[in-house]
Design a protein around this motif. Structure first.
Motif, short mmCIF file in Angstrom:
data_model
loop_
_atom_site.label_atom_id
_atom_site.label_comp_id
_atom_site.label_asym_id
_atom_site.label_seq_id
_atom_site.Cartn_x
_atom_site.Cartn_y
_atom_site.Cartn_z
N GLY A 274 39.64 73.40 42.05
CA GLY A 274 40.12 74.54 40.57
C GLY A 274 39.15 74.77 40.19
N ALA A 275 38.19 73.91 39.86
CA ALA A 275 37.24 73.47 38.64
C ALA A 275 36.53 74.48 39.10
CB ALA A 275 36.50 72.07 38.84
N ARG A 276 35.97 75.25 39.63
CA ARG A 276 34.79 75.95 39.41
C ARG A 276 35.61 77.55 40.33
NH1 ARG A 276 31.34 72.20 43.34
NH2 ARG A 276 33.20 72.31 44.67
N ARG A 277 34.74 78.84 40.27
CA ARG A 277 35.53 79.78 39.95
C ARG A 277 34.17 80.46 41.28
NH1 ARG A 277 36.35 84.71 37.18
NH2 ARG A 277 33.88 83.66 36.12
N ALA A 278 35.63 80.78 42.85
CA ALA A 278 34.82 81.80 43.05
C ALA A 278 35.87 83.18 43.88
CB ALA A 278 35.02 80.98 45.05
N ALA A 279 35.04 84.13 44.08
CA ALA A 279 35.28 85.07 44.17
C ALA A 279 34.84 86.11 45.13
CB ALA A 279 35.39 86.03 42.61
N ILE A 280 35.79 87.50 45.79
CA ILE A 280 35.36 88.37 46.83
C ILE A 280 35.20 89.36 46.52
CG2 ILE A 280 35.28 88.70 48.89
CD1 ILE A 280 36.38 85.74 49.79
N GLY A 281 35.00 90.42 47.06
CA GLY A 281 34.62 91.68 46.22
C GLY A 281 33.41 92.91 46.87
N ARG A 282 33.95 93.97 46.04
CA ARG A 282 32.57 95.17 46.37
C ARG A 282 31.04 94.82 45.40
NH1 ARG A 282 35.29 100.78 45.89
NH2 ARG A 282 35.49 100.15 43.96
N LEU A 283 30.26 95.17 46.22
CA LEU A 283 28.86 94.73 45.21
C LEU A 283 28.62 95.80 44.49
CD1 LEU A 283 25.84 94.26 45.97
CD2 LEU A 283 25.78 96.15 47.22
N GLU A 284 29.23 96.68 44.53
CA GLU A 284 29.19 97.55 43.27
C GLU A 284 29.86 97.05 41.71
OE1 GLU A 284 27.93 100.28 46.99
OE2 GLU A 284 29.79 98.38 46.32
N ASP A 285 30.84 96.21 42.70
CA ASP A 285 32.15 95.78 41.15
C ASP A 285 31.36 94.84 40.99
OD1 ASP A 285 33.65 98.13 41.94
OD2 ASP A 285 34.82 97.16 42.90
N ALA A 286 30.66 94.17 40.91
CA ALA A 286 29.94 92.16 40.41
C ALA A 286 30.07 92.11 39.35
CB ALA A 286 28.09 92.81 40.99
N ALA A 287 30.28 92.94 38.01
CA ALA A 287 29.98 93.01 36.93
C ALA A 287 32.09 92.56 36.50
CB ALA A 287 29.49 93.96 35.62
N ALA A 288 32.52 93.60 37.27
CA ALA A 288 33.58 93.53 36.93
C ALA A 288 34.43 92.79 38.06
CB ALA A 288 34.20 94.77 37.04
N ILE A 289 34.12 91.56 38.52
CA ILE A 289 34.41 90.93 39.50
C ILE A 289 34.34 89.14 38.10
CG2 ILE A 289 34.81 89.66 41.61
CD1 ILE A 289 33.38 91.53 42.60
N VAL A 290 33.32 89.51 38.21
CA VAL A 290 32.67 87.89 37.16
C VAL A 290 33.72 88.53 35.94
CG1 VAL A 290 30.73 87.20 36.00
CG2 VAL A 290 30.09 87.98 37.96
N ALA A 291 33.95 89.51 35.73
CA ALA A 291 35.57 89.64 34.21
C ALA A 291 36.27 89.54 34.44
CB ALA A 291 34.48 91.04 33.98
N GLY A 292 36.86 89.50 35.86
CA GLY A 292 38.21 89.18 36.45
C GLY A 292 39.44 90.17 36.61
N ALA A 293 38.08 91.72 36.23
CA ALA A 293 38.82 93.13 36.09
C ALA A 293 39.18 93.15 37.74
CB ALA A 293 38.54 93.70 35.63
N LYS A 294 38.32 92.97 38.85
CA LYS A 294 38.11 93.81 40.19
C LYS A 294 38.03 92.04 40.94
CE LYS A 294 37.46 98.13 38.91
NZ LYS A 294 35.82 99.19 38.96
N GLY A 295 38.21 93.16 42.23
CA GLY A 295 37.68 91.64 43.70
C GLY A 295 38.86 90.45 43.95
N THR A 296 38.67 89.65 44.65
CA THR A 296 40.10 88.71 44.72
C THR A 296 39.42 87.48 44.29
OG1 THR A 296 40.79 89.70 47.02
CG2 THR A 296 41.26 87.65 46.41
N ILE A 297 40.01 86.90 43.31
CA ILE A 297 39.75 85.43 42.36
C ILE A 297 40.70 84.55 43.83
CG2 ILE A 297 39.96 83.91 40.26
CD1 ILE A 297 38.09 86.25 40.65
N PHE A 298 40.22 83.40 43.03
CA PHE A 298 40.55 82.25 44.33
C PHE A 298 40.85 81.41 42.98
CE2 PHE A 298 38.08 84.18 48.01
CZ PHE A 298 39.47 84.33 49.13
N SER A 299 42.55 80.37 43.32
CA SER A 299 42.56 79.65 42.37
C SER A 299 43.63 78.80 43.19
CB SER A 299 43.71 79.65 41.11
OG SER A 299 44.25 81.08 41.63
N VAL A 300 43.48 77.43 41.66
CA VAL A 300 44.11 76.11 42.98
C VAL A 300 45.39 76.24 41.62
CG1 VAL A 300 44.97 73.73 42.70
CG2 VAL A 300 42.39 74.53 43.18
N GLU A 301 47.22 76.94 41.51
CA GLU A 301 47.35 76.83 41.22
C GLU A 301 48.62 75.63 40.27
OE1 GLU A 301 49.34 79.94 40.18
OE2 GLU A 301 48.01 81.15 41.19
N PRO A 302 49.13 75.07 39.70
CA PRO A 302 49.67 74.40 39.09
C PRO A 302 50.85 74.11 40.00
CG PRO A 302 50.04 75.52 37.14
CD PRO A 302 48.78 76.76 38.32
#
Length: 302
Positions: A274-302
């Motif tokens: 849960g301390a580090r982020r991973a994400a999967i998404g489309r190549l063209e959306d790389a910047a938006a994925i890093v910003a959390g606006a697109k793609g799938t983000i992996f998290s550990v729910e409390p």
């Protein structure tokens, strides 16, 4: 933020395209534009990439009349250099004052890994079933169905250590964007005397990228492909994109083994605490994925 960005096969060859230098270069241009945005935003970047189509085609082209050809570790080194060159060349054309470096990367695997007895990694072009069986008989290959077609399969042992991780880290600290661990890296096994020998295998690029991100202490693992997100019920009428996946509840077996499952496993491995982020998404959306606006983000729910 230090990001390890893993480019899927679409970075060099889109589905249905012929494997030519022109097609690869056109796709690398598109990849370079997306990656350059991350560098412009101030992120430190380490880039990895796949090589399945390329290494398989080279194996086919270099095979002699008896079916023997160059070993897979040598072909892996060739493709890592070729693809890395293309990526570096295109990025350098966009960011002329930035420093880049392509590094051949050795990745240690276990000689007794069960994967050597059960090849599962698809490489090379697709064939009709009859052609695939003929090539398998002629060349001693293992083949398996990949959708409606057939492809060659080779061993894909689990990566144990990225041997150049310290060198990569040193370059990153000096402001260099490093292109490395291409095709999962060059597989080697360690002998009793400490010597390294090449292994007849192709390491999964996503697994090697997750391990590299761990060894570098990266902040984010970005797995870039040709779909906009991970989908629940993929291929079914009820398919829907997932903006977030809870690692405490995800079942990797629900996803296709040859495509999305390795990415899910790599993302889960890297972000499991849960301390580090991973994400999967489309190549063209790389910047938006890093910003959390697109793609799938992996998290550990409390």
């Amino acid at each position: 933020m230090l990001i390890v960005a893993a480019l899927g096969g679409n970075a060099l060859l889109r589905r249905g395209e012929v494997l030519t230098a022109e097609n690869q270069r056109a796709n690398v241009k598109r990849a370079a534009v997306a990656l350059a945005e991350l560098i412009k935003a101030g992120h430190s970047l380490v880039i990895t990439h796949g090589n399945g189509p390329q290494v398989g085609l080279l194996a086919l082209e270099t095979a002699g009349p008896d079916g023997a050809g160059l070993p897979l570790d040598v072909l892996g080194a060739e493709t890592e250099g070729m693809i890395g060159y293309m990526i570096e060349q295109e990025l350098a054309g966009i960011l002329k004052d930035h420093r880049f470096g392509t590094l051949l990367t050795l990745v240690k695997v276990n000689a007794d890994d069960p994967a050597f007895q059960r090849p599962t990694k698809f490489i090379g072009p697709v064939y009709a079933a009859e052609t695939a069986r003929k090539l398998a008989a002629e060349r001693g290959w293992k083949v398996a169905p990949d959708g409606e077609k057939w492809r060659r399969v080779v061993a894909s042992p689990a990566p144990q250590a990225i041997l150049e991780a310290d060198v990569i880290s040193l370059l990153v600290r000096q402001g260099v964007t490093v292109i490395c661990t291409g095709g999962g890296g060059i597989p080697v096994v360690e002998g009793r005397d400490g010597s390294l020998q090449g292994a007849e295998a192709v390491i999964d690029k996503d697994a090697a990228s997750a391990l590299l991100a761990e060894q570098l202490g990266a902040d984010m693992l970005l797995l870039l492909t040709d779909v906009d997100a991970v989908y629940a019920d993929f291929g079914k009428p009820a398919a829907r994109p997932l903006s977030k996946i809870d690692l405490s509840a995800v079942d990797e077996s629900q996803f296709p083994a040859g495509s999305m499952r390795p990415k899910i496993a790599a993302a889960a491995r890297f972000s499991r605490d849960g301390a580090r982020r991973a994400a999967i998404g489309r190549l063209e959306d790389a910047a938006a994925i890093v910003a959390g606006a697109k793609g799938t983000i992996f998290s550990v729910e409390p």
